[in-house]
Design an enzyme around this catalytic site. Structure first.
Site, short mmCIF file in Angstrom:
data_model
loop_
_atom_site.label_atom_id
_atom_site.label_comp_id
_atom_site.label_asym_id
_atom_site.label_seq_id
_atom_site.Cartn_x
_atom_site.Cartn_y
_atom_site.Cartn_z
N PRO A 2 28.14 43.18 22.93
CA PRO A 2 28.66 41.84 22.63
C PRO A 2 28.65 40.96 23.88
CG PRO A 2 30.18 43.55 21.87
CD PRO A 2 29.15 44.22 22.72
N GLU A 3 28.23 39.71 23.71
CA GLU A 3 28.22 38.78 24.83
C GLU A 3 29.38 37.80 24.69
OE1 GLU A 3 24.25 37.54 25.97
OE2 GLU A 3 23.38 39.18 24.85
N LYS A 51 33.32 38.99 28.93
CA LYS A 51 33.25 39.98 27.86
C LYS A 51 34.60 40.68 27.65
CE LYS A 51 28.37 40.88 28.70
NZ LYS A 51 27.36 41.93 28.94
N ARG A 247 18.82 47.65 31.16
CA ARG A 247 19.01 46.75 30.02
C ARG A 247 17.69 46.06 29.73
NH1 ARG A 247 24.01 44.85 29.76
NH2 ARG A 247 23.39 44.41 27.63
#
Ligand code: ZN
Length: 266
Positions: A2-3, A51, A247
């Protein structure tokens, strides 16, 4: 993962459910937190920072949660079967007489005095979605904080110590929008270029916060092998950061081609 936009939406949902309400049930199933009893305390507000999610009580306590990869919060009507939260994946339950907020698969959970929140968040850069974001200062921090200006710009955008809230989606989308080679070192970009990257990510995230995640428009992220929306070149992917922290960053090898003589970090 989640950002910042997801965290904003989550905080807004929890805030609507709990703000001004007295906690009638508070279970923190996490390490040494089980003995902390927050029942009877009133929720002042629920806010997001990057976050991170912060549930503050009016008497000065803060529950801090980080969603990491799989975490999420949801709200159910108190007394309903969904609000029971007996499953092992549920790590936090905060309930008013009316609504119950449940946090599952959380990556981190802490309780601190609100005045000590900096101990948890002080290492983070400015929240890219902050109302009063100083874009110039954030751009310089994006370039210089963390491990310094020698890392790739994609890695810098993901580094929460530089600027908080951006993950792989918005890093890739803003680099694509600005036609920036994700692998050039962040120190080769001037303050205006870095500010433009941050403002692009901030604008896209704000659209998602205002109109919901369905409004997110992916032009490059997750489009491996599909034609670039601008030049039809096949979209590529490469890992930013090193294992086990790698990532994926999607990019167009043509629109975001390396520039001759500009230093890269791959
Ligand atoms: Zn292209």
């Amino acid at each position: 993962m989640p950002e910042g936009d997801v965290l904003r939406l989550t905080a807004a949902r929890l805030d609507a459910a709990l703000r001004g309400a007295v906690l009638v049930r508070a279970e923190l199933r996490w390490g040494g937190l089980g003995d902390i009893d927050l029942t009877g305390r009133e929720v002042a507000e629920v806010v997001a920072y990057g976050k991170n999610l912060l549930v503050r009580t009016t008497d000065g306590w803060t529950v801090h949660a980080h969603l990491r990869m799989e975490g999420r919060w949801y709200v159910a009507r108190t007394g309903s079967p969904e609000a029971e939260g007996r499953a092992p994946r549920v790590r936090a339950v905060l309930a008013s007489a009316r609504w119950t907020a449940l946090g599952e698969n959380l990556g981190m959970l802490n309780v601190v005095r609100s005045r000590d929140e900096r101990r948890l968040l002080g290492h983070l850069g400015p929240d890219v979605l902050a109302d009063a974001l100083d874009v110039r200062a954030a751009a310089l921090r994006l370039r210089d904080a963390g491990d310094g200006p020698g890392v790739s710009v994609s890695e810098a955008l993901l580094d929460q110590r530089r600027v908080a809230g951006i993950g792989t989606i918005y890093a890739a989308e803003s680099l694509f929008a600005r036609r920036t080679d994700p692998w050039r070192t962040v120190g080769t970009l001037d303050a205006d270029e870095l500010a433009a990257l941050l403002l692009t990510a901030r604008r896209d995230m704000t659209v998602a916060v205002m109109h919901g995640l369905e409004a997110r428009e992916s032009r490059v992220h997750g489009r491996l092998g599909r034609p670039c929306v601008r030049c039809r070149t096949a979209i590529a992917v490469r890992q930013a950061r090193r294992p086990p922290e790698e990532r994926p960053i999607f990019f167009c090898p043509r629109c975001q081609a390396p520039q001759p003589g500009v230093s890269r970090s791959v």
